[in-house]
Write an enzyme that holds these catalytic residues in place. Structure first.
Site, PDB file in Angstrom:
ATOM      1  N   CYS A 136      36.312  42.922  42.773  1.00 50.30           N
ATOM      2  CA  CYS A 136      36.371  41.515  41.751  1.00 50.30           C
ATOM      3  C   CYS A 136      36.838  42.268  40.792  1.00 50.30           C
ATOM      4  CB  CYS A 136      35.081  41.445  41.113  1.00 50.30           C
ATOM      5  SG  CYS A 136      35.037  40.200  39.372  1.00 50.30           S
ATOM      6  N   CYS A 139      35.687  42.357  37.083  1.00 50.23           N
ATOM      7  CA  CYS A 139      34.371  43.080  37.162  1.00 50.23           C
ATOM      8  C   CYS A 139      34.330  44.170  37.032  1.00 50.23           C
ATOM      9  CB  CYS A 139      33.639  42.989  37.991  1.00 50.23           C
ATOM     10  SG  CYS A 139      33.062  40.855  38.781  1.00 50.23           S
ATOM     11  N   ASP A 140      35.385  45.036  37.751  1.00 50.77           N
ATOM     12  CA  ASP A 140      35.798  46.059  37.327  1.00 50.77           C
ATOM     13  C   ASP A 140      37.307  47.316  37.282  1.00 50.77           C
ATOM     14  OD1 ASP A 140      32.692  45.697  38.267  1.00 50.77           O
ATOM     15  OD2 ASP A 140      33.601  46.011  40.958  1.00 50.77           O
TER      16      ASP A 140
END
Length: 321
Positions: A136, A139-140
Site C-alpha cells: 500500500c 499507507c507507507d
C-alpha cells in the site's frame, strides 16, 4: 450440536468497517454481534506506523485496531472470535455458520470481510512485511522520503503506486516480468515521462535482502525471466502491486458483484442486491482502500441496517392491524 444465536444485526469482519459498524449499530440499540474472522483487526494489523488516521499524528496499526475493538465493546457490541465458514442469504432471517459450531441467525447482515493484497509468496517477502515490504503506497510511501524503492507489477495498481511514490522517493524502479505494461495508456504515458521512474523489463522478484536487527530492507535480487541472470538493486522499500482480491468467498454466488469480484452496492448507500444485506469497506471498494473510508462505510452500513429494520417493523405492524 452447536449453539444457535440470533441477532438483529450480524457484522462479519473486524477491520475499521466492521468495528465502526459495531459502534453505530450498538448506539442504535440493535445489540449487534460481530464475528471477527480469520484476521481480527484486518489488514491494519500487518502495518506498523499509521500517519493518516485523523486525530493521531502517528499510531501503530495493531494498536489502532485494539482501540477500535475496545470502543465497539464499550458501546455494547458483542464481539466473538469465530470464523464464518458458510452464509445463507436466500431467506430471512439470514443464517451463518461458524467454525466453532455456532449458528448465527440475523435479520440484517453487514459484510465487512475486506480485501487481501495479492502477494508473490516468497519467504523473504513474508519476513520483511511491514518492515520495508508493503502492498500500500498511500499507507507507507511517506516513510521513504529521499530513498530508492522498487515496485513490482505491471497493471494499473503498479503504475499508480509507482507514480504516487515519486512524491517521496528519490528513485522508483518498476519491475515487470514482461516487456509491456497492462496499465491504461494514460497511466503509462505519465510513467514513462516521469524522470524519477526507471522500468526494468523481463524481470521478476527473486529475493528481498535486508538486515535482521533491526529488520529492514537493503536491496532486492531480481531474476531475468529469459536468461535467469540475477541482478541486485539497492532499495529501502519494496511495494508489491500485483492487485487486491476482495474476500468475497462467502457471497460469491449470492450477491451481485463487479470490478473483478467486489460486492456491488447501490450508489450512495451500502445496500447490496439482497435486501437486508449491507457491505462496507474493502469488500466493496476497489478504488480508495483506506482505513478512514472503510470506517465511513461501516457507519453507513449500520445506519442503513437500522433504517431497513425499522421499515420491516413498520410493515409488520401495518400487516397486523
Amino acid at each position: 450440536m452447536g449453539d444457535t444465536r440470533h441477532t438483529k444485526v450480524l457484522i462479519i469482519g473486524s477491520g475499521p468497517a466492521g468495528y465502526t459498524a459495531g459502534v453505530y449499530a450498538s448506539r442504535a440499540m440493535l445489540n449487534p454481534i460481530l464475528v471477527q474472522g480469520i484476521e481480527p483487526g484486518g489488514q491494519l494489523t500487518t502495518t506498523t506506523e499509521v500517519e493518516n488516521w485523523p486525530g493521531d499524528t502517528e499510531v501503530q496499526g495493531p494498536d489502532l485496531m485494539v482501540r477500535m475493538e475496545a470502543h465497539a465493546k464499550a458501546m455494547g457490541c458483542e464481539i466473538i472470535g469465530d470464523i464464518i465458514s458458510d452464509l445463507d442469504l436466500s431467506q430471512r432471517p439470514f443464517t451463518a455458520k461458524g467454525d466453532s459450531g455456532t449458528t448465527y441467525t440475523a435479520d440484517a447482515v453487514i459484510l465487512a470481510t475486506g480485501a487481501r493484497a495479492k502477494w508473490l509468496g516468497l519467504p523473504s517477502e513474508e519476513k520483511f512485511k511491514g518492515f520495508g515490504v508493503s502492498a500500500c503506497a498511500t499507507c507507507d510511501g511517506f516513510f521513504y522520503r529521499g530513498q530508492e524503492i522498487v515496485v513490482i507489477g505491471g497493471g494499473n495498481t503498479a503504475v499508480e503506486e509507482a507514480l504516487f511514490l515519486t512524491n517521496f522517493a528519490s528513485k522508483v524502479t518498476l519491475i515487470h516480468r514482461r516487456d509491456e505494461l497492462r496499465a491504461e495508456k494514460i497511466l503509462q504515458d505519465r510513467l514513462f515521462k516521469n524522470p524519477k521512474i526507471e522500468t526494468l523489463w523481463f524481470h521478476q522478484l527473486d529475493e528481498v535482502v535486508g538486515t535482521d536487527n533491526p529488520l529492514g530492507v537493503e536491496a532486492v535480487r531480481v531474476k531475468h525471466v529469459q536468461t535467469g541472470e540475477i541482478t541486485e538493486i539497492p532499495c529501502k522499500g519494496v511495494f508489491v502491486a500485483i492487485g487486491h482480491a476482495p474476500a468475497n468467498e462467502l457471497v460469491q454466488d449470492q450477491l451481485e458483484m463487479h470490478m473483478g469480484g467486489y460486492v456491488k452496492v447501490k450508489p450512495g448507500t451500502s445496500a447490496t442486491s439482497v435486501p437486508g444485506v449491507f457491505a462496507a469497506g474493502d469488500i466493496t471498494d476497489p478504488v480508495y482502500r483506506q482505513a478512514i473510508t472503510s470506517a465511513g462505510m461501516g457507519c453507513m452500513a449500520a445506519l442503513d441496517a437500522e433504517r431497513f429494520l425499522a421499515e420491516q417493523e413498520d410493515t409488520a405492524e401495518l400487516a397486523a392491524e
